[in-house]
Motif scaffolding. Sequence first.
Motif, mmCIF file in Angstrom:
data_model
loop_
_atom_site.group_PDB
_atom_site.id
_atom_site.type_symbol
_atom_site.label_atom_id
_atom_site.label_comp_id
_atom_site.label_asym_id
_atom_site.label_seq_id
_atom_site.Cartn_x
_atom_site.Cartn_y
_atom_site.Cartn_z
ATOM 1 N N PHE A 1 0.839 -1.201 0.000
ATOM 2 C CA PHE A 1 0.000 0.000 0.000
ATOM 3 C C PHE A 1 0.875 1.253 0.000
ATOM 4 O O PHE A 1 0.615 2.206 -0.748
ATOM 5 N N TYR B 1 -2.915 -3.906 -6.805
ATOM 6 C CA TYR B 1 -2.207 -2.913 -5.993
ATOM 7 C C TYR B 1 -1.924 -1.636 -6.792
ATOM 8 O O TYR B 1 -1.827 -0.552 -6.212
ATOM 9 N N LEU C 1 -10.102 -1.812 -0.921
ATOM 10 C CA LEU C 1 -10.274 -0.749 -1.913
ATOM 11 C C LEU C 1 -11.757 -0.443 -2.140
ATOM 12 O O LEU C 1 -12.139 0.721 -2.344
ATOM 13 N N THR D 1 -4.573 1.164 -6.358
ATOM 14 C CA THR D 1 -4.734 1.859 -5.075
ATOM 15 C C THR D 1 -4.869 3.362 -5.252
ATOM 16 O O THR D 1 -5.826 3.982 -4.768
#
Length: 270
Positions: A7, A222, A35, A225
């Motif tokens: 993150f 990811y 998310l 994000t």
Amino acid sequence: MNSFTLFKHSLFQLNDLHQAKKMPFWKVILYVLFLSIILALPITKQIFSIMQDIKNDGQKIAAKLPDFKITDGKFQTAKGAEGFIYQTNSIIFTFDPDGKRSVNDVTADSVGNAVGLGFLQDEFVIALPNSGAADSLLGASQFEVPYSKGTLDGLNSDNLKKSLDEANVPFWIKLVVFIFTLYPTFINLIINLLMVTIGANLYSKIRLYKLRFLDCLKISTYCATLPVIISSVLHFINSAFDDSFLIVFISLLIFFFAIRKEERQVPPLA
């Protein structure tokens, strides 16, 4: 490597996101849920604001109600009580003991985000905005409660006003609203991530990176994000903002940066 580290990398060190391919798949699913929660926050806040507006507007309408009661399946009003229509930002309310308006009239009142409510001569009517959300969650956007069924027996103007004055949304209702909001958000995010992954997998094949489809899916999750956070902020500013294109496009751009350190296959000799 864990989700918290990834993150942080997704915000400050995009080139390290390729390490997400090593993450267990169940952790990736949990991250998708995380998310989705971020995306659901502005929508949930909007719904709570609407609920509060409806409560406040309901109190204004209750103050204008003449005396009435529902007894033995009949709608009874004080002598000389006249019907009226009262509109607020969230409610268009009809009080019609004389039968001058129909259910269709109340339904037609429900335009935009306004909810149509009506105490008609023979029934109580609720007409929700025709946005498709009510149909998908509740199965209908219009509800009629005939007085003859006895469901509303005992209701009168005094206890209705008192209930509206004391009404507070309990925690469990807020939780249910959040879950209902989270579910479609989660499904929509998965669809967007699959679109990102298809593009990312195609790019990795063209550039001869040694990445499987599942590897691309993990990395893309990811990579999403930062776009998800940006989309959530924009939703707070403009609730009508469509975030799908932004999430897919920016996630793909980040993916291109994220896999630069990945090993490539040796191209075959001609």
